[in-house]
Scaffold this active site. Structure first.
Site, PDB file in Angstrom:
ATOM      1  CB  CYS A  37      -3.063   0.385  -2.349  1.00 25.50           C
ATOM      2  SG  CYS A  37      -3.319   2.109  -3.069  1.00 25.50           S
ATOM      3  CB  CYS A  75      -9.192   5.124   0.376  1.00 27.70           C
ATOM      4  SG  CYS A  75      -7.781   5.248   1.152  1.00 27.70           S
ATOM      5  CD  GLU A  99      -0.048   6.155   5.961  1.00 29.35           C
ATOM      6  OE1 GLU A  99       1.483   6.401   6.223  1.00 29.35           O
ATOM      7  OE2 GLU A  99      -0.431   5.476   5.959  1.00 29.35           O
ATOM      8  CG  HIS A 124      -4.891   5.199   4.291  1.00 30.56           C
ATOM      9  ND1 HIS A 124      -4.235   4.412   3.149  1.00 30.56           N
ATOM     10  CD2 HIS A 124      -3.870   5.643   4.858  1.00 30.56           C
ATOM     11  CE1 HIS A 124      -2.943   4.992   3.228  1.00 30.56           C
ATOM     12  NE2 HIS A 124      -2.740   5.034   4.450  1.00 30.56           N
ATOM     13  CG  ASP A 160      -1.398   0.976   0.950  1.00 33.21           C
ATOM     14  OD1 ASP A 160      -2.186   1.606   0.540  1.00 33.21           O
ATOM     15  OD2 ASP A 160      -1.705   1.965   2.617  1.00 33.21           O
ATOM     16  CB  SER A 161      -0.099   4.913  -0.810  1.00 30.21           C
ATOM     17  OG  SER A 161      -0.967   5.160   0.133  1.00 30.21           O
TER      18      SER A 161
END
Ligand code: DGL
Length: 266
Positions: A73, A184, A152, A186, A10-11
């Site tokens: 992702c 997403c 994050e 996240h 993932d990012s």
């Protein structure tokens, strides 16, 4: 039987939501996780750049023995899944897809909300899914880029995050949605706060469990499953890499996963 690891990338830390679901289904599998935290977020980047990053990370995971690659992702799946499959034709890939289908099947108001990154919304993959599954249903697409960074930072339910959620979700609620698709990876970590913002009448649809099932199906079908554990609680190892600084918020990934995970430099 194949005891090589499942490669996941993932990012950033969002893909841990997918890792968590994979872990529930197949705890015996070893995992290689790569978080591209030096270059997060991917959402505002051009498709070609996301393809280049995805290609590099896939190579890294394959060099470290991955038997399958999970693109955990939505943004990278939308930009790069097809090119990855062409570049690495012998490797099985599983990617993310916005869960428009289950939301569209259930809606009573005829309106569903989707939150995702700009790159996901601009992709052909997203357009195809809407075309195919949203027949007669209004799909309200809400880009919400700042939320990636909140996750994050570990700000799952701070006043600032709540403010952003209201900013993004209140207009969708006013428009009559009865489900909100997390487009997403996240955003799974914001599910509790999102639930409180949207209320009981709006269902939160998270594709992570379905993606984990697909991973298990693919490794079972292709004879890639790890051998049975010697004891019932033996779990596969998790090895995690970040392109960012592993000492930055070092405890956060463990808190998110609910299991010990320590990042190192590639
Ligand atoms: N987890 C990524 C996704 O699912 C985050 C996107 C980003 O890095 O902007 O889309």
């Amino acid at each position: 039987m194949n005891n090589d690891p499942i490669g996941i990338f993932d990012s950033g830390l969002g893909g841990l939501s997918v890792l968590k679901e994979i872990r529930k289904l197949t705890p015996v599998e070893s995992i290689l996780y790569y978080a591209d935290q030096d270059r997060v977020p991917y959402g505002p980047r051009p498709k070609e750049e996301i393809q280049k990053f995805s290609d590099e990370i896939t190579r890294f995971l394959l060099e470290h023995g991955a038997k399958i690659i999970v693109v955990a992702c939505n943004t990278a799946s939308a930009a790069a899944l097809e090119s990855l499959r062409q570049t690495f034709p012998h490797i099985p890939f599983v990617g993310m897809e916005p869960a428009i289908k289950p939301a569209a099947e259930k809606t009573k108001t005829g309106a569903i909300g989707v939150i995702a990154t700009q790159a996901t919304f601009e992709s052909e993959r997203f357009a195809r899914v809407v075309d195919r599954f949203a027949k007669g249903v209004r799909v309200l697409a809400q880009p919400s880029p700042d939320l990636v960074i909140q996750v994050e930072k570990g700000e799952f339910d701070t006043p600032r995050t709540r403010e952003m959620l209201h900013h993004y979700l209140d207009p969708l609620l006013a428009d009559g949605i009865d489900s909100i698709v997390l487009g997403c990876t996240h955003y799974s970590f914001l599910a509790k706060a999102i639930g409180e913002v949207v209320g009981d009448t709006v269902e939160i649809v998270d594709p992570a469990p379905a993606v984990a099932k697909q991973v298990k199906r693919v490794i079972d079908q292709q004879g890639l499953a790890a051998s049975a554990p010697l004891t019932s609680n033996l779990k596969g190892a998790i090895t995690a890499y970040t392109s960012g600084d592993p000492s930055d918020k070092a405890d956060l990934p463990t808190q998110m996963l609910g299991e010990s995970i320590h990042f190192r430099k590639p």
